[in-house]
Motif scaffolding. Structure first.
Motif: not given
Ligand code: ADP
Ligand code: MG
Length: 373
Positions: A26-30, A76-81, A107-115, A117-120
Motif C-alpha cells: 500500500r502506497l500512502r499519499p504524498c 480506501t481503507q475499505q478497499e484494502v480490507y 511514517g509509511a502508514g502502518k498504523t493508519h492501515t491497521m487502526l 481513525n474514526p472517519e477512516q
C-alpha cells in the motif's frame, strides 16, 4: 523511461492445502512538508498488482515489482480490507490461524492501515465487526449443525525483546511457550472474553491509550515496538459429537523497518544495540532460511518470530501489508521494504484446522489435524 521486471515471477498453482503468504503493498499519499510543499514521488502504481520505483543504478529507468495486490495512494481503507483481509476471516471461524501484519518504514502508514481513525477505520475495527457478524450468522443458520462461539482478545507489545501485556498495568516480560501440538502461546497473557464490538472497544481503547501515553519518548517507542492484537475464536458444536474448533487471528503493527544506523533518529545518537530491531532483523533471517529450504529456521532467535512461528512457513493464513511512502527522501527505506516484501512472497504456509472432540464425561482431549479445504 525504460522499465524491467525485477521480481515479477509467478508461482504456479500449488496443491491445496499449502498457501503462500499473501504480500500486498500500500502506497500512502504524498504528505506536504511543513511549508505545505509536495515532495517529488519516487514510486508510482502501474496496475492493481504492479508498481514501479526509480532504479538505484540509473534514475532514468524504473524497476517494476509485482505483488498479490497493489493499493495506490487513492485506495480506501475499505478497499484494502475487503481485498486482502476479509477473505481470511472465514478460516479463523473454522479453526485455522491467520495473521495480518503491517510492515514498512516509520511514517509509511502502518498504523493508519491497521487502526485508522474514526472517519477512516482500519483493518482492526473492520475485522472485529465482521467476526462478530459472521459468528452471529453461523449461530442462526437453519438446518446446519448448531454452534456457539466464544471470542476473546489479548493485546501485547514487543519492545526491546520484552513481551508486555497491554491489557494489564504491570510491565512484566512474559515468556512464550509451545505446547505438544505445536501451538504457540503465552501462559500469563490476559485473555479477555468479548461478546460484542462494544465490549472489544471497552478493553482495547484504554489499552491503546496506555500504550501511547506510557512512554515519554513517544515516537521512538512506537516506531520501535511491535503491537500484536490476538483474537481467539472458539467455535463449539452444541450437539454430538461436540466438536470444538479454535482459530487465532493476529493483527500486528510492526516496528518501523528503517535501519536506524543509517537514518539516525532525529539526530539522536543511538546505542549500537538499539540501532537494529532484533525482532525485525531475525524476521528477515527467518524469511531467508525458509526461502533456502533450510531445516533450521531461527524462529527462536527473537520474540516476534517465536510468536509468529505459526504464521511464517507455519500453519496460518498470512497477509503482509507492506506500507510505503512515495516521497523521494524515503527512497532507500522504500526500496528495502519492497525487497523484503518481494522475498516474503516465496514462503509457503500449511494451514490446518485445529479440532478437538470433547465427549461428555470424558476429560481427555482427542486432537485431530485436518487438511485445510
Ligand atoms: P506508521 O505507523 O507506518 O509510522 P502512520 O500510519 O502513523 O505511519 O502514518 C503517518 C502519517 O501519514 C499519519 O499522519 C497518517 O494519518 C498518514 N497516512 C498514512 N497512510 C495514509 C493514507 N493511506 N491516507 C491518508 N493518510 C495517511
Ligand atoms: Mg505507527
Amino acid at each position: 523511461m525504460g522499465s524491467r521486471a525485477a521480481t515479477g515471477e509467478e508461482h504456479p498453482g500449488r496443491k491445496s492445502p499449502t498457501r503462500q503468504v499473501q504480500v500486498v503493498v500500500r502506497l500512502r499519499p504524498c504528505l506536504g512538508d511543513a511549508q505545505g510543499e509536495q515532495q517529488q514521488p519516487c514510486v508510482r502504481g502501474v496496475d492493481t498488482r504492479t508498481l514501479e520505483i526509480l532504479s538505484k543504478r540509473n534514475r532514468a529507468e524504473t524497476v517494476q515489482y509485482q505483488f498479490d495486490a497493489f493499493y495506490g495512494e487513492d485506495s480506501t481503507q475499505q478497499e484494502v480490507y475487503v481485498g486482502s483481509v476479509r477473505p481470511v476471516l472465514a478460516h479463523v471461524l473454522n479453526g485455522q490461524n491467520a495473521s495480518i501484519f503491517a510492515y514498512g518504514p516509520t511514517g509509511a502508514g502502518k498504523t493508519h492501515t491497521m487502526l485508522g481513525n474514526p472517519e477512516q477505520p482500519g483493518v482492526v475495527p473492520r475485522a472485529l465487526l465482521d467476526i462478530f457478524r459472521m459468528s452471529r450468522e453461523q449461530c442462526n443458520q437453519l438446518g446446519g449443525p448448531e454452534w456457539t462461539f466464544s471470542i476473546s482478545m489479548s493485546y501485547l507489545e514487543i519492545y526491546q525483546e520484552k513481551v508486555l501485556d497491554l491489557l494489564e498495568t504491570q510491565n512484566v516480560d512474559l515468556p512464550i511457550r509451545e505446547d505438544r501440538y505445536k501451538n504457540i502461546f503465552i501462559p500469563k497473557l490476559k485473555q479477555q472474553t468479548i461478546n460484542s464490538f462494544t465490549e472489544f472497544e471497552l478493553h482495547f481503547l484504554p489499552a491503546l491509550q496506555n500504550r501511547t501515553t506510557a512512554s515519554t519518548k513517544l515516537n521512538l517507542h512506537s516506531s520501535r515496538s511491535h503491537s500484536v492484537l490476538l483474537i481467539k475464536v472458539v467455535k463449539m458444536e452444541r450437539t454430538d459429537p461436540f466438536r470444538q474448533l479454535t482459530g487465532k487471528l493476529y493483527l500486528i503493527d510492526l516496528a518501523g523497518s528503517e535501519d536506524n544506523r543509517r537514518t539516525g533518529n532525529e539526530g539522536v545518537r543511538l546505542k549500537e544495540s538499539g540501532a537494529i530491531n532484533t525482532s525485525l532483523f531475525v524476521l528477515s533471517k527467518v524469511v531467508d532460511a525458509l526461502n533456502q529450504g533450510l531445516t533450521r529456521i531461527p524462529y527462536r532467535d527473537s520474540k516476534l518470530t517465536r510468536l509468529l512461528q505459526d504464521s511464517l512457513g507455519g500453519t496460518a493464513h498470512s497477509v503482509m501489508i507492506t506500507n510505503i511512502a512515495p516521497e523521494y527522501k524515503h527512497y532507500f527505506n522504500t526500496l528495502t521494504a519492497l525487497n523484503f516484501a518481494a522475498k516474503s512472497k516465496l514462503i509457503i504456509n500449511h494451514p490446518f484446522t485445529r479440532e478437538t472432540i470433547q465427549p461428555i464425561g470424558e476429560c481427555q482431549r482427542n486432537w485431530r489435524i485436518k487438511a485445510a479445504p
